[in-house]
Structures are given as structure tokens and as C-alpha cells.
Design an enzyme around this catalytic site. Structure first.
Site, mmCIF file in Angstrom:
data_model
loop_
_atom_site.group_PDB
_atom_site.id
_atom_site.type_symbol
_atom_site.label_atom_id
_atom_site.label_comp_id
_atom_site.label_asym_id
_atom_site.label_seq_id
_atom_site.Cartn_x
_atom_site.Cartn_y
_atom_site.Cartn_z
ATOM 1 N N HIS A 1 -3.039 7.462 2.419
ATOM 2 C CA HIS A 1 -3.479 6.145 1.955
ATOM 3 C C HIS A 1 -4.893 5.913 2.482
ATOM 4 O O HIS A 1 -5.191 6.161 3.657
ATOM 5 C CB HIS A 1 -2.523 5.068 2.492
ATOM 6 C CG HIS A 1 -2.982 3.676 2.212
ATOM 7 N ND1 HIS A 1 -3.510 3.295 0.994
ATOM 8 C CD2 HIS A 1 -3.001 2.559 2.995
ATOM 9 C CE1 HIS A 1 -3.829 2.016 1.049
ATOM 10 N NE2 HIS A 1 -3.536 1.546 2.242
ATOM 11 N N CYS B 1 0.813 -1.228 0.000
ATOM 12 C CA CYS B 1 0.000 0.000 0.000
ATOM 13 C C CYS B 1 0.842 1.271 0.000
ATOM 14 O O CYS B 1 0.323 2.338 -0.335
ATOM 15 C CB CYS B 1 -0.956 0.013 1.178
ATOM 16 S SG CYS B 1 -2.152 -1.323 1.101
ATOM 17 N N ASN C 1 -9.977 0.306 -0.037
ATOM 18 C CA ASN C 1 -8.513 0.354 -0.025
ATOM 19 C C ASN C 1 -8.015 -0.240 -1.353
ATOM 20 O O ASN C 1 -8.142 -1.438 -1.582
ATOM 21 C CB ASN C 1 -8.002 -0.453 1.176
ATOM 22 C CG ASN C 1 -6.482 -0.476 1.278
ATOM 23 O OD1 ASN C 1 -5.780 -0.078 0.359
ATOM 24 N ND2 ASN C 1 -5.983 -0.959 2.402
#
Ligand code: ACO
Length: 326
Positions: free
Chosen positions: A253, A120, A283
Site C-alpha cells: 500500500h 486502504c 495515497n
């Protein structure tokens, strides 16, 4: 001698058209005996919907579309690009790199093209590498992409992970400039934490060995995420000689709205100064920061001359931040 910086010349993003709401996902999971609800997902994560790519769509397809939009926004022709970096944890194939495949899809050849794997926080790592290569003179016009088909590595019998992730891509054109641009970058990893967030499987002897799905100790990741995001934000500000008061936009993020709000609070930033797409995208791992950036730019929130703090944490653990004047 004037210093050579890199600056973001244009942004782009692309989401696969199939949008799946929490209610739709919950209904699909219920048919397999898995219980979840829109209420649980919204309350614990802030996610309301995510996009899933069709089976024949690869990360390079999503990334190429995001790249075309970033090229158009920057007024740059594909042939002018002299470096391509793709951040992904869901590459098209084991090898070659998704970056090489994407390069060909853009109709160009010759420039270096390679992948960065930091889950990520992959896009933050890719942006920092491109920035360093531009500063050194090794590149002048870079294409930096985060692209994922994370749905491919979700175990839809594990409700603690499958409701969290989505597919998508974001891209920036980073070009050499006499003025900033990127002010500072900060990257970290702690391999001692590999087991709290991983896809532990592998391919060997023609078979998948081990477990090919995302496994996560959610509460541990949550705890570490809050800590390391605070540290990297402070570090990147200090490197640039800036303070929290200089930040116009936090582009974090997009993993969980509670982590994002916690990060903003630590920086004494009101939630209005944070770009939020987690509600609509879930996500999207390496794609999440460039997707949020492009969304903020196209919505007219992020304007030229404003200072942005980009930050992310992911499997590894890996984490980092980029401070940039847009
Ligand atoms: N629907 C309904 N109930 C659920 C679901 C679900 N989808 N998932 C878990 N539950 C249940 C659990 O079984 C548990 O039930 P119990 O109390 O009867 O045991 C209860 O909900 C609470 O579970 P917790 O794990 O305590 O829930 P928590 O509030 O910690 O939220 C979450 C879980 C959302 C995963 C959170 O821990 C989190 O966001 N962690 C961080 C994830 C992250 O940031 N990842 C970023 C990096 S991603 C990357 O790099 C790939």
C-alpha cells in the site's frame, strides 16, 4: 483431483488527468492561509504529486476505465465476467454499490457485483474474497477493482491529511486456473482502533451528521502500520510455506515511503524489490495496491512466474496480505 486456484490474468489502472504537484498544492493552500511545502511533504511521505478527479467524475468512472484496461490485458470480454467486487471508501452514492454502477458502465448484467469496505486495505480484502469464490467454484472470471475519489473527503484546511491522498483506480482480472496464482491470503481487523483513522460523519434526515472529512492520528497509524504489516507478511508467507527469500516483488500500500521502506527492511528485501508509486500518486487508498501492481507490470518490472507479496493497512484498522505467483 487437481486443486482449483485463481490467477491474475490481467491488470489495468487509470488516473484522472489533473496532476497536482506538491508545489501547486502548497500554493493553493497558501491562498487559504495553510502553510506547507514540497520539502516537508517529500521528506515526511515521499509524495511529489497526486491526481485529482474533476467534480463530475465518480469512483465508478475511474474504476470502469481501469477495468477496461485490465480486460484488454487479459484478453477477456466484459460478458465473460461472472463476479465483480469493488473496493472503495468513496462510493458514487450511499447505495446502490459502486460495483453495480460499474457493471452497468461495462455494458454487462446478471453477475454478482458488490462493494467491499476496508479503506486502504479494501483491495486486499476484495482480492481474497474473489480468490475464495473462485477456489470454491462460485466464480471463474472475476473483476476486482480498487477505485477512489479520496479528494472528496479531504479537509483542505487540515494540512496533516490533505497533502497525503489522491484519486485513481486499479483493476485485475482473476480467473480460475489449475495452477497458482494466489498462494495464500491473510486478513485482519481491529475495530478498537476506529478512531485513529476515520471519516466519522454520516447522512441522516437529509443532512450530513458529524464530520464528513478524513481524520487521522498520523503517528499512531504509522506505528500500528509498521507492526501489522510485518505480522501479516510473515503470516501469509507461513500459510503458503514460503520464506522472504521467495519474494520477487513487494507491492505495498502506497501510504508513506517511510512505512514502505520499513516494511521492506523487516522482510530483508532491498528497496529495489519494492514497487513505488507513492511519489507520483500519493495515497489512493483502495486503489493504491492495484495501481502499483499495474504500474509494475506495464513498466516491465513484474514478470510472469514471479512471486508477489501484496500488503496493505487502512482505517478500521484493517490489514492483510496476498501472496501470488504472477
Ligand atoms: N506541512 C508542513 N508541516 C506539517 C504538515 C504539512 N502538510 N503536516 C503536519 N505538519 C507539521 C505538524 O504540525 C508538526 O509541527 P509541530 O512539530 O510544530 O507540532 C510537524 O509537522 C510534525 O508533525 P508530525 O505529525 O510529527 O509528522 P510525522 O513525521 O508523523 O508525519 C504523517 C506525519 C506523514 C501523517 C505520518 O505520521 C504518516 O505517514 N502516518 C501514517 C499515515 C498512513 O500510513 N496512513 C495509511 C492508512 S490511510 C487510510 O487507511 C485511509
Amino acid at each position: 483431483m487437481t486443486r482449483r486456484y485463481s490467477r491474475i490474468a490481467g491488470t489495468g489502472s487509470f488516473l484522472p488527468p489533473r496532476r497536482v504537484t506538491n508545489a501547486e498544492l502548497a500554493a493553493d493552500l497558501a491562498r487559504c492561509g495553510i502553510e506547507t511545502s514540497d520539502e516537508w511533504i517529500v521528506e515526511r511521505t515521499g509524495i511529489r504529486a497526486r491526481h485529482f478527479a474533476d467534480p463530475d467524475v465518480a469512483s465508478s468512472d475511474l474504476g470502469a476505465e481501469a477495468a477496461r484496461r485490465a480486460l484488454a490485458a487479459a484478453g477477456v470480454q466484459p460478458g465473460e465476467i461472472d463476479l465483480i467486487i469493488v473496493a472503495t471508501s468513496t462510493p458514487d452514492v450511499v447505495f446502490p454499490s459502486t460495483a453495480a454502477i460499474l457493471q452497468h458502465k461495462l455494458g454487462i448484467a446478471g453477475c454478482p457485483a458488490f462493494d467491499v469496505q476496508a479503506v486502504c486495505s479494501g483491495f486486499i480484502h476484495a482480492l481474497a474474497v474473489a480468490d475464495a469464490m473462485i477456489q470454491s467454484g462460485a466464480a471463474s472470471k472475476s473483476l476486482v477493482v480498487g477505485a477512489e475519489v479520496f479528494s472528496r473527503i479531504l479537509d483542505f484546511s487540515d494540512r496533516t491529511t490533505c497533502v497525503l491522498f489522491g484519486d485513481g483506480a486499479g483493476a485485475v482480472i482473476l480467473e480460475a486456473s489449475g495452477w497458482p496464482g494466489i498462494l495464500a491470503t491473510d486478513l485482519h481487523a481491529d475495530g478498537g482502533l476506529v478512531n485513529i483513522l476515520c471519516v466519522p460523519g454520516n447522512v441522516a434526515g437529509g443532512r450530513v451528521l458529524g464530520d464528513p472529512f478524513v481524520r487521522m492520528e498520523g503517528q499512531l497509524v504509522f506505528k500500528h502500520a509498521i507492526t501489522v504489516l510485518g505480522e501479516t507478511a510473515r503470516a501469509v508467507l507461513a500459510k503458503a510455506g514460503k520464506t522472504e527469500a521467495d519474494i520477487d516483488w513487494l507491492v505495498p500500500h502506497q501510504a508513506n515511503i517511510r512505512i514502505m521502506l520499513g516494511s521492506a527492511k523487516k522482510l530483508h528485501l532491498p528497496p529495489e524489490k519494492m514497487i513505488v508509486t507513492v511519489d507520483q500518486h500519493g495515497n489512493t487508498s483502495a486503489a493504491s495496491v492495484p495501481l502499483a501492481l499495474d504500474s509494475g507490470v506495464r513498466a516491465g518490472q513484474i514478470k510472469r512466474g514471479q512471486t508477489l507479496l501484496l500488503e496493505a493497512v487502512g482505517g478500521g484498522l484493517t490489514w492483510g496480505a496476498v501472496l501470488a505467483v504472477f
